[in-house]
Design a protein around this motif. Structure first.
Motif, PDB file in Angstrom:
ATOM      1  N   MET A   1       3.184 -36.253  11.363  1.00 16.17           N
ATOM      2  CA  MET A   1       3.584 -36.105   9.967  1.00 16.17           C
ATOM      3  C   MET A   1       4.706 -35.078   9.829  1.00 16.17           C
ATOM      4  O   MET A   1       4.699 -34.243   8.923  1.00 16.17           O
TER       5      MET A   1
ATOM      6  N   GLN B   1       6.829 -38.446   7.568  1.00 17.04           N
ATOM      7  CA  GLN B   1       6.779 -38.387   6.107  1.00 17.04           C
ATOM      8  C   GLN B   1       7.805 -39.318   5.468  1.00 17.04           C
ATOM      9  O   GLN B   1       7.556 -39.880   4.396  1.00 17.04           O
TER      10      GLN B   1
ATOM     11  N   SER C   1      -2.847 -40.753   8.003  1.00 16.52           N
ATOM     12  CA  SER C   1      -2.034 -40.048   8.994  1.00 16.52           C
ATOM     13  C   SER C   1      -2.914 -39.182   9.878  1.00 16.52           C
ATOM     14  O   SER C   1      -4.039 -38.821   9.508  1.00 16.52           O
TER      15      SER C   1
ATOM     16  N   LYS D   1      -2.300 -31.613   7.277  1.00 22.14           N
ATOM     17  CA  LYS D   1      -1.200 -31.872   6.356  1.00 22.14           C
ATOM     18  C   LYS D   1      -1.770 -32.465   5.070  1.00 22.14           C
ATOM     19  O   LYS D   1      -2.835 -33.090   5.088  1.00 22.14           O
TER      20      LYS D   1
ATOM     21  N   VAL E   1      -0.393 -34.964   2.152  1.00 24.04           N
ATOM     22  CA  VAL E   1       0.684 -35.844   1.707  1.00 24.04           C
ATOM     23  C   VAL E   1       0.119 -36.759   0.619  1.00 24.04           C
ATOM     24  O   VAL E   1      -0.880 -37.454   0.839  1.00 24.04           O
TER      25      VAL E   1
ATOM     26  N   CYS F   1      -5.274 -38.052   5.062  1.00 19.77           N
ATOM     27  CA  CYS F   1      -4.794 -37.249   6.190  1.00 19.77           C
ATOM     28  C   CYS F   1      -5.941 -36.780   7.081  1.00 19.77           C
ATOM     29  O   CYS F   1      -6.968 -36.297   6.599  1.00 19.77           O
TER      30      CYS F   1
END
Length: 312
Positions: A139, A144, A159, A165, A167, A172
Motif C-alpha cells: 500500500m 494506493q 489490502s 494502513k 485507506v 486493510c
C-alpha cells in the motif's frame, strides 16, 4: 556536480536533458574529464561495483527506479540518503497494467479464449465486480494509486502491507497475523510490494492455497507487477497446472529475460509481459530529480528518501 551512471540506458540523452534543466549546474557522464570529489549527486540505474569510487563529496544518491532493492544490495553503497523515483506518470502506467489484467481475469478471459479456439458457444456469466474481491499486496504510492483506479469499477477491495494502513473504501490487513485472513477473502491477488528479505518468495504454493475459491471459475488469480524475486516460478507452474490457480499475469521473473525453456511460456492460463508494466519516463524523471537537486541545494530536505531499515 551531478554524475550519471546508467547501465543499459542512453546516458547521453538523459545528460542532455539534465544539463538543460539544471544549467549552469554541471552534469557529467562516466568517461568525462572531472574530479570525482566534486560530485554531490549521482543518478543511478543498476550501478556497477565501482560506481561510487572517489566520490568523497557525495551528498545523495538518486535512483531512476521506483524499486530500490537491487541498489540496496550494492556491495559499495555509501551510507548516504537514497532518493527513489515517485511520479504520477509511472503510477498511472502501473495502474493501467493492473486494471487491464484485473478486469481481464474478472471477465473470465481464459475461459472464453479457450471456448473461442474450440468454437464452443457456452454462455457463462462472470460475477459482478462487487462480488469479486481484489487484494493488493503493498500500500505504497503504487498500491494506493491502483486502489483509486479500481474503486470506481465497483470491485470489493482489500489490502495487505507490512505495517498498518488506513485507506478509505479498502479493508486493510497488516503484518504476519493479517496475511492469512487477507488471502482467504481474495479472488484476484495483485502484488505491488517492495522486494525485501521479508517479501522474497511470497508468491508461493502456501500463499496460493489460501486464496478464496468458488468465486471465479477456474480458481483464484495472481498478478505480479513488482519484482521477480517475489515469486517462486516452479510453484506458479504447478499451481496453474493443478488448478490451485485459475490464471496468472506475470510482468517480472526470477531471471530476465525469461529463459526460452521456461515452462511458463506454454501454459495457456499464464499471461506473460516482458517487464513493461511501468517505465521511468525521461521527461518526468528529469523534471522530478532536477527539482530535488535544486531544492536540496537551497537547503530544503530531500523527499522520498529510502528507509534503510525497511529497504524501501
Amino acid at each position: 556536480m551531478l554524475l550519471l551512471h546508467l547501465t543499459n540506458i542512453d546516458e547521453a540523452s538523459w545528460a542532455a536533458s539534465f544539463r538543460k534543466a539544471l544549467a549552469p549546474y554541471p552534469v557529467v557522464l562516466r568517461g568525462d574529464d572531472f574530479d570525482p570529489a566534486d560530485v554531490r549527486y549521482i543518478f543511478v540505474w543498476k550501478p556497477k561495483a565501482d560506481a561510487f569510487e572517489g566520490l568523497t563529496g557525495l551528498e545523495a544518491i538518486l535512483s531512476l527506479g521506483a524499486g530500490v532493492d537491487a541498489l540496496m544490495q550494492h556491495p559499495n553503497l555509501p551510507d548516504l540518503p537514497v532518493v527513489r523515483f515517485v511520479d504520477e506518470d509511472l503510477s498511472q502506467r502501473m495502474s493501467d497494467y493492473v486494471v487491464a489484467h484485473v478486469t481481464m481475469h474478472h471477465r473470465q478471459y481464459t475461459r472464453f479464449q479457450r471456448d473461442q479456439k474450440a468454437r464452443n458457444w457456452t454462455q457463462v456469466y462472470p460475477p459482478a465486480a462487487g462480488e469479486t474481491t481484489v487484494g493488493i499486496m503493498g500500500m505504497g504510492v503504487l498500491g494506493q494509486d491502483a486502489v483509486r483506479r479500481l474503486k470506481p469499477l465497483g470491485f470489493s477491495l482489500r489490502s495487505w502491507s507490512r505495517t498498518p494502513k488506513h485507506v478509505e473504501g479498502v479493508e486493510c490487513f497488516a503484518g504476519d497475523e493479517g496475511f492469512e485472513p487477507f488471502l482467504t477473502g481474495t479472488d484476484i491477488l495483485v502484488n505491488l510490494l517492495p522486494l525485501t528479505p521479508d517479501t522474497a518468495g511470497i508468491l508461493n504454493t502456501e500463499t496460493f492455497s489460501k486464496l478464496r475459491r468458488g468465486s471465479l471459475e477456474g480458481g483464484p488469480v495472481i498478478i505480479n507487477a513488482a519484482r521477480g524475486g517475489h515469486q517462486r516460478e516452479s510453484d506458479i507452474v504447478a499451481a496453474l497446472k493443478d488448478g490451485t490457480l485459475g490464471a496468472a499475469s506475470l510482468d517480472v521473473f526470477e531471471v530476465e529475460p525469461l529463459p526460452k525453456d521456461s515452462p511458463l511460456w506454454e501454459i495457456e492460463n499464464c499471461y506473460i509481459t516482458p517487464h513493461i508494466a511501468a517505465i521511468s519516463n525521461k521527461k518526468s524523471g528529469v523534471r522530478y530529480f532536477s527539482r530535488i537537486i535544486e531544492d536540496h541545494r537551497a537547503g530544503k530536505p530531500l523527499i522520498n528518501v529510502v528507509d534503510r531499515a525497511r529497504g524501501y
